[in-house]
Each structure stands twice: as C-alpha cells, then as structure tokens.
Design a protein around this motif. Structure first.
Motif, PDB file in Angstrom:
ATOM      1  N   ASN A  72       7.706   7.514   1.437  1.00 23.35           N
ATOM      2  CA  ASN A  72       6.977   8.255   2.469  1.00 23.35           C
ATOM      3  C   ASN A  72       6.948   9.751   2.149  1.00 23.35           C
ATOM      4  OD1 ASN A  72       5.618   8.623   4.988  1.00 23.35           O
ATOM      5  ND2 ASN A  72       7.559   9.185   5.948  1.00 23.35           N
ATOM      6  N   ILE A  73       8.069  10.285   1.698  1.00 23.87           N
ATOM      7  CA  ILE A  73       8.134  11.702   1.321  1.00 23.87           C
ATOM      8  C   ILE A  73       7.177  11.992   0.167  1.00 23.87           C
ATOM      9  CG2 ILE A  73       9.621  13.456   0.258  1.00 23.87           C
ATOM     10  CD1 ILE A  73      11.966  12.168   1.862  1.00 23.87           C
ATOM     11  N   LEU A  74       7.180  11.118  -0.846  1.00 25.74           N
ATOM     12  CA  LEU A  74       6.318  11.325  -2.007  1.00 25.74           C
ATOM     13  C   LEU A  74       4.839  11.222  -1.633  1.00 25.74           C
ATOM     14  CD1 LEU A  74       8.332   9.341  -4.710  1.00 25.74           C
ATOM     15  CD2 LEU A  74       7.976  11.827  -4.637  1.00 25.74           C
ATOM     16  N   LEU A  75       4.507  10.274  -0.751  1.00 24.72           N
ATOM     17  CA  LEU A  75       3.114  10.125  -0.316  1.00 24.72           C
ATOM     18  C   LEU A  75       2.628  11.382   0.395  1.00 24.72           C
ATOM     19  CD1 LEU A  75       3.142   6.441   1.025  1.00 24.72           C
ATOM     20  CD2 LEU A  75       1.867   7.276  -0.966  1.00 24.72           C
ATOM     21  N   ARG A  76       3.444  11.898   1.295  1.00 26.16           N
ATOM     22  CA  ARG A  76       3.027  13.075   2.069  1.00 26.16           C
ATOM     23  C   ARG A  76       2.953  14.326   1.188  1.00 26.16           C
ATOM     24  NH1 ARG A  76       2.527  11.632   7.191  1.00 26.16           N
ATOM     25  NH2 ARG A  76       3.463   9.626   7.769  1.00 26.16           N
ATOM     26  N   ASN A  94      12.790   2.910  -1.864  1.00 27.71           N
ATOM     27  CA  ASN A  94      12.897   2.610  -0.434  1.00 27.71           C
ATOM     28  C   ASN A  94      11.763   3.305   0.322  1.00 27.71           C
ATOM     29  OD1 ASN A  94      13.833   5.390   0.320  1.00 27.71           O
ATOM     30  ND2 ASN A  94      15.589   4.790  -0.947  1.00 27.71           N
ATOM     31  N   CYS A  95      11.623   2.966   1.579  1.00 32.34           N
ATOM     32  CA  CYS A  95      10.508   3.490   2.385  1.00 32.34           C
ATOM     33  C   CYS A  95      10.607   4.991   2.619  1.00 32.34           C
ATOM     34  CB  CYS A  95      10.438   2.745   3.722  1.00 32.34           C
ATOM     35  SG  CYS A  95       9.868   1.033   3.580  1.00 32.34           S
ATOM     36  N   ASP A  96      11.821   5.505   2.825  1.00 34.72           N
ATOM     37  CA  ASP A  96      11.971   6.941   3.097  1.00 34.72           C
ATOM     38  C   ASP A  96      11.493   7.782   1.918  1.00 34.72           C
ATOM     39  OD1 ASP A  96      12.938   7.228   5.734  1.00 34.72           O
ATOM     40  OD2 ASP A  96      14.931   6.586   5.120  1.00 34.72           O
ATOM     41  N   THR A  97      11.980   7.448   0.720  1.00 38.03           N
ATOM     42  CA  THR A  97      11.593   8.213  -0.468  1.00 38.03           C
ATOM     43  C   THR A  97      10.093   8.104  -0.720  1.00 38.03           C
ATOM     44  OG1 THR A  97      13.766   7.779  -1.447  1.00 38.03           O
ATOM     45  CG2 THR A  97      12.047   8.547  -2.932  1.00 38.03           C
TER      46      THR A  97
END
Length: 222
Positions: free
Chosen positions: A45-49, A40-43
C-alpha cells in the motif's frame, strides 16, 4: 530504451525472486525493468501510494493471499488491486494465485477485471515471460485454468464480493455477528442472508460460523 516499472507482491520472497529472475532473463533487449517488491499489504500500500504521487507503475503483480494490513482495512491482493486501479488507472494489474475454484476466479474477474490472471499451478517460466509481454502490449492474458472456467456459465450470486469478504474477515477476527452492523453498512437481516449464502456456497453442513471461517481460510479468503 524502454523503462518498465513493476511492483511484485507475494508473501513468499522466494517466489518473488523466481518471478524477478524469469522476467530479467527473458526481457527484450530494449527493455529495462525496475522492480519493487512487497511481502504484505502494508508495504504494498505504501509503495502504491508513493508511485501514484511520483511515477505510476506500468505493471503490478498481486498474489491474492497476503497478510492483512495492520489496521485490517486491506486483507488481500484483491483489495490492493482495487487500490491500484483507483490510484493508477493505466497500470496493468496482474493477479497470481494458487486458488482455482470457479467461484473464486469469476469473483476476481468481476470485481477487478485484471489485465493478467495466472494460476500458479499453470505457471512455467516460459508462460510467465510470454504473459508479461502480452500484458504489456495486448492485454488481457489469462492462463489455461482461468480461461477454462470463464467459458463455463455461472450464476451471478455465486461469487464472493467485497462485502462478503469483509464479513468473513471480521468473523475471523472474533467479531460477533450481532456486532457486524457496526462495521458494515447493512441490516442484520441482510448480513444473515449473506452468511447463509456463504455457508451454502462453501458447503458448511453444520451451520457453524467456525466451520465457515475454516473453509474460507482453506480457500484463501481470509
């Protein structure tokens, strides 16, 4: 030994498993693959950052149609790809999608300019492994459907940009047109013009917003 850090984002775990198995089975002898996954987008986004702060990914695979982030600011793989581009400019961005309409493909190429663009219906294990190696060393790699559409001319206004996708998303969340100016930095007349263009593009004959959202969902835009 070459260590290649990869992020795979798809809302179907079995598809990610298939991608992983293919790449692991076909990697070069000198390559070690380190693969993170998100559904999903939340997970994602966390991994990207986290990767941007520690060790940037070498390659990121993004499915287009994903569950939106909890705050509604990230609604698709396109949004994640833009975040990736901003945080990690050298990371190879690969788009995978089931959607193969011409306007959709042109919009993604124009907005993201991906290093790889694969239509899932084109994809075989052999093509995925070949595409991966090609993207690592000599991008871009576009699958046959993408290449075919890109050879055909298309008008500049026939793609769905980030603002149009935000309009569609907000409407799908029950936001009324009169309130869209609270969320988008455009005049009401500009928003109405964009809605009219979207209804024309999606062939919404009854003119209803509900039909527009239904068509947008069918095309994976919300």
């Amino acid at each position: 030994m070459e260590h290649i850090h990869i992020l795979m984002v798809d809302d179907h775990p079995i598809i990610i498993e298939g991608y992983q198995n293919t790449l692991m089975a076909t990697k070069k002898e000198h390559q070690t693959l380190i693969i993170d996954t998100a559904n999903n987008c939340d997970t994602a986004n966390i991994l990207l950052r986290k990767a941007a702060d520690e060790r940037p990914y070498d390659v990121c695979f993004f499915d287009i149609s994903l569950p939106a982030s909890s705050d509604g600011t990230i609604t698709s793989g396109e949004d994640l790809a833009k975040i990736c581009r901003a945080l990690m400019p050298t990371t190879k961005v690969v788009i995978l999608t089931m959607f193969n309409e011409s306007f959709r493909i042109h919009g993604i190429v124009k907005e993201i300019n991906p290093d790889g663009f694969l239509i899932k219906s084109d994809l075989t294990s052999l093509e995925l492994s070949e595409a991966f190696q090609h993207i690592l060393f000599d991008p871009p790699y576009y699958s046959s459907t993408v290449s075919s559409f890109l050879k055909k001319a298309i008008s500049n206004d026939e793609y769905v940009d980030e603002i149009n996708r935000k309009i569609l998303y907000l409407l799908s969340q029950g936001i009324k047109t009169r309130s869209l100016t609270d969320h988008i930095d455009l005049s009401m007349s500009a928003i109405e013009k964009r809605k009219k263009q979207l209804k024309s593009l999606f062939k919404v004959e009854d003119g209803r917003d509900e039909t527009l959202i239904m068509k947008a969902k069918e095309k994976g835009l919300v």
